[in-house]
Design an enzyme around this catalytic site. Structure first.
Site, PDB file in Angstrom:
ATOM      1  N   ASP A  10       0.828  -1.205   0.000  1.00 53.70           N
ATOM      2  CA  ASP A  10       0.000   0.000   0.000  1.00 53.70           C
ATOM      3  C   ASP A  10       0.865   1.259   0.000  1.00 53.70           C
ATOM      4  O   ASP A  10       0.600   2.214  -0.746  1.00 53.70           O
ATOM      5  CB  ASP A  10      -0.915  -0.017   1.233  1.00 53.70           C
ATOM      6  CG  ASP A  10      -2.331   0.426   0.909  1.00 53.70           C
ATOM      7  OD1 ASP A  10      -2.684   0.423  -0.291  1.00 53.70           O
ATOM      8  OD2 ASP A  10      -3.090   0.768   1.827  1.00 53.70           O
ATOM      9  N   ASP A  34      -8.603  -2.902   1.777  1.00 56.86           N
ATOM     10  CA  ASP A  34      -8.493  -2.323   3.109  1.00 56.86           C
ATOM     11  C   ASP A  34      -9.514  -2.919   4.074  1.00 56.86           C
ATOM     12  O   ASP A  34      -9.435  -2.695   5.282  1.00 56.86           O
ATOM     13  CB  ASP A  34      -8.672  -0.807   3.045  1.00 56.86           C
ATOM     14  CG  ASP A  34      -7.638  -0.147   2.153  1.00 56.86           C
ATOM     15  OD1 ASP A  34      -6.508  -0.655   2.112  1.00 56.86           O
ATOM     16  OD2 ASP A  34      -7.967   0.849   1.492  1.00 56.86           O
TER      17      ASP A  34
END
Length: 573
Positions: free
Chosen positions: A418, A471
């Site tokens: 990420d 997420d």
């Protein structure tokens, strides 16, 4: 990744000096034609000049005049008395145009770009930056339209202001609730299934049933336990897929993603035998709880000849969630629906399917098709979120983390993934690959369908607050593991790990939105905040309670075989 859309671009590459140090901010340009409100355009402010008003009520309506000559590189022939001047880009620098316009009496300058995108207006090293009027660039199509009105002797007036985003938007609250609620539901669903598997295995072991091996084989094929190798490979494959999306992003490519998204949201695997509903639907006590038990704990790769024992993970989808809601309706309709849930028909390629499933499937398919066709309308985000949540729960049911070691490797790799693709990728690609893909740039779409999103209700700039599926799914795998562990070890909520893991995820996501607002809407890697909260809490708590070794390696308590009687060793004389 969490994002709300950038309105302020902090550029540390473009040169700065006194009088030329503004951030590049988006500017609203509402227009009025002959006194009637017309379109509102969006431009970008320059590095130089004064800052603009942030509230529309403080921005004055000013007449718009066309520069003559159009490039405004020399003194205009027309006399200006406080008008906003509209000029073309080219032939001289931006600061020269602004200085000429100011000397001619203009109150502001609008520069029409020579392409549809906006351009950062910077200062030259030797430029006079003592400029007292604001400068804003407009895209080519907006400027050409305004120029056409003025050429036809139409009176055009404009206002210039740059509103700030609110500190918190209610959309972020709802998005937080959606993410946390999705993991909560999926975790209980997963834990219920795991507990039922353990109960059935214990029964078979006690009865010394020969069916155990056969049923165990069926159950093991129902879900996927990932290992450390697959956790690392996931990040590699996800990175390759992200680069492919970035390079191949186009209208047709997004259309393919939309089709796959609809299939996954409606039905992640239609072949589901429903013998468990038939055998366990009419449990006597606690009717609705028993129905929940039957539906959530038994739908898997079961067969009529196995007496309704289902040890595999169920294929969760919008279809099955809808069936559950229907079967829990009170009153006479419940009996009628349950009768149809009990009756089965054999469908080619799909096996035994209940009549209720056949009745519900067309509705679910229609829902997905309607969303795909009308996904560009203002409220289509509702359908995308419904399908997305169904897909997320499906993944959290099929894929499982067997222990905390695998969960740590998975989240650790996702943490680096990420950060790299949101921040570090700018050094190689000159833009954030993750943010570009999430926005759906070059595709003509308002983002790609791998996000949950809610419109920002009180934001003057509009747009959406979004969160990526990853997420939710990746931390959700670890949170679901913590609840399965609690239930298998028969821990109470207070003595277990699930409440702590769920709270840690919620706090991590909350910090993500705080960072998002502090950074003026710049996209943030949500896992940067969620992973330390979630993993740090579980590892610290496990070490404190003395369970870390079991959590890290086995991930479940030992279940000794009841047929094995351990005898103490006799001491040799």
């Amino acid at each position: 990744m969490g994002s709300a859309g950038d309105i302020v671009h902090i550029d540390n590459v473009a040169p700065k000096r006194p009088g030329c140090s503004n951030n590049f901010v988006l500017v609203k340009v509402p227009t009025w034609i002959e006194g009637l409100e017309d379109n509102e355009y969006v431009g970008v402010g320059a590095r130089f000049g004064p800052t603009l008003e942030s509230k529309e009520k403080h921005a004055s309506h000013t007449k718009l005049a066309l520069a003559d000559p159009p490039d405004c590189c020399s003194k205009p022939r027309n006399k200006l008395t406080g008008e906003v001047i509209l000029v073309h880009r080219g032939n001289c620098s931006f600061t020269v145009k602004a200085n000429v316009a100011e000397e001619a009496g203009a109150s502001a300058i609008l520069i029409i770009n020579n392409q549809t995108e906006l351009f950062k207006m910077v200062c030259e090293s030797d430029a006079d930056v003592n400029i007292k009027i604001p400068a804003v660039m407009l895209p080519q199509d907006a400027g050409s339209r305004l120029e056409k009105y003025i050429t036809n002797t139409t009176m055009v007036s404009v206002a210039l202001y740059s509103p700030k985003r609110p500190a918190v938007d209610i959309a972020e609250v709802f998005l937080w609730l959606m993410a946390v609620g999705t993991i909560l539901c999926a975790s209980y669903w997963s834990a219920w299934t795991a507990r039922e598997v353990a109960i059935e295995q214990e029964k078979l072991l006690k009865d010394a049933s020969e069916e155990f091996l056969q049923v165990g084989a069926v159950g093991s094929s129902g879900f996927v336990d990932i290992n450390t190798t697959s956790a690392i490979l996931f990040v590699v494959i996800a990175s390759c897929f992200l680069v492919m999306l970035y390079k191949l992003m186009s209208f047709w490519f997004v259309e393919v993603l939309v089709v796959l998204f609809c299939i996954g949201g409606v039905e992640e695997g239609i072949p589901v035998s429903e013998a468990v509903i038939r055998d366990n639907l009419f449990l006597i006590d606690n009717q609705h709880l028993s129905l929940f038990h039957s539906f959530f704990g038994g739908l898997g790769d079961t067969r009529p000849d196995k007496k309704g024992i289902g040890l595999g993970v169920e294929d969760v989808s919008l279809r099955q969630v809808l069936i559950l809601v229907i079967l829990m309706l009170p009153g006479p309709t419940n009996v009628w629906f349950r009768r149809y849930a009990e009756s089965f028909i054999k469908v080619p390629f799909f096996g035994a399917v209940s009549h209720l499933t056949l009745a519900v499937c067309p509705f679910c398919i229609t829902f997905a098709v309607v969303w795909a066709v009308y996904r560009r309308i203002s409220f289509a985000w509702i359908g995308q979120d419904i399908l997305g949540i169904a897909l997320i729960i499906t993944v959290l049911q099929i894929v499982r983390v067997p222990n905390l070691k695998v969960g740590t490797v998975l989240l650790g790799c996702a943490f680096l993934y990420d950060i790299f693709w949101v921040f570090v990728s700018k050094w190689w690609f000159h833009e954030s690959v993750m943010i570009v893909v999430a926005r759906g740039d070059k595709s003509g779409e308002d983002g790609i369908p791998v996000l949950l999103k809610i419109p920002r209700m009180f934001d003057p700039w509009g747009g959406y607050s979004v969160i990526g599926f990853g997420d939710i799914i990746l931390p959700g795998l670890v949170v679901a593991f913590s609840l399965r562990y609690d239930w298998m070890t028969k821990k109470s909520l207070r003595a277990g790990y699930f409440v702590w893991a769920m709270t840690a995820y919620g706090l991590g996501l909350l910090v993500t939105y705080v960072a998002l607002n502090l950074m003026d809407g710049h996209g943030q890697p949500a896992l940067l905040y969620i992973v330390p909260f979630t993993l740090g809490t579980l590892i610290t708590l496990g070490k404190k309670r003395g369970d870390l070794k079991t959590l890290w390696t086995r991930g479940e308590p030992e279940r000794p075989c009841p047929h094995v009687q351990l005898q103490p060793l006799e001491q040799k004389e």
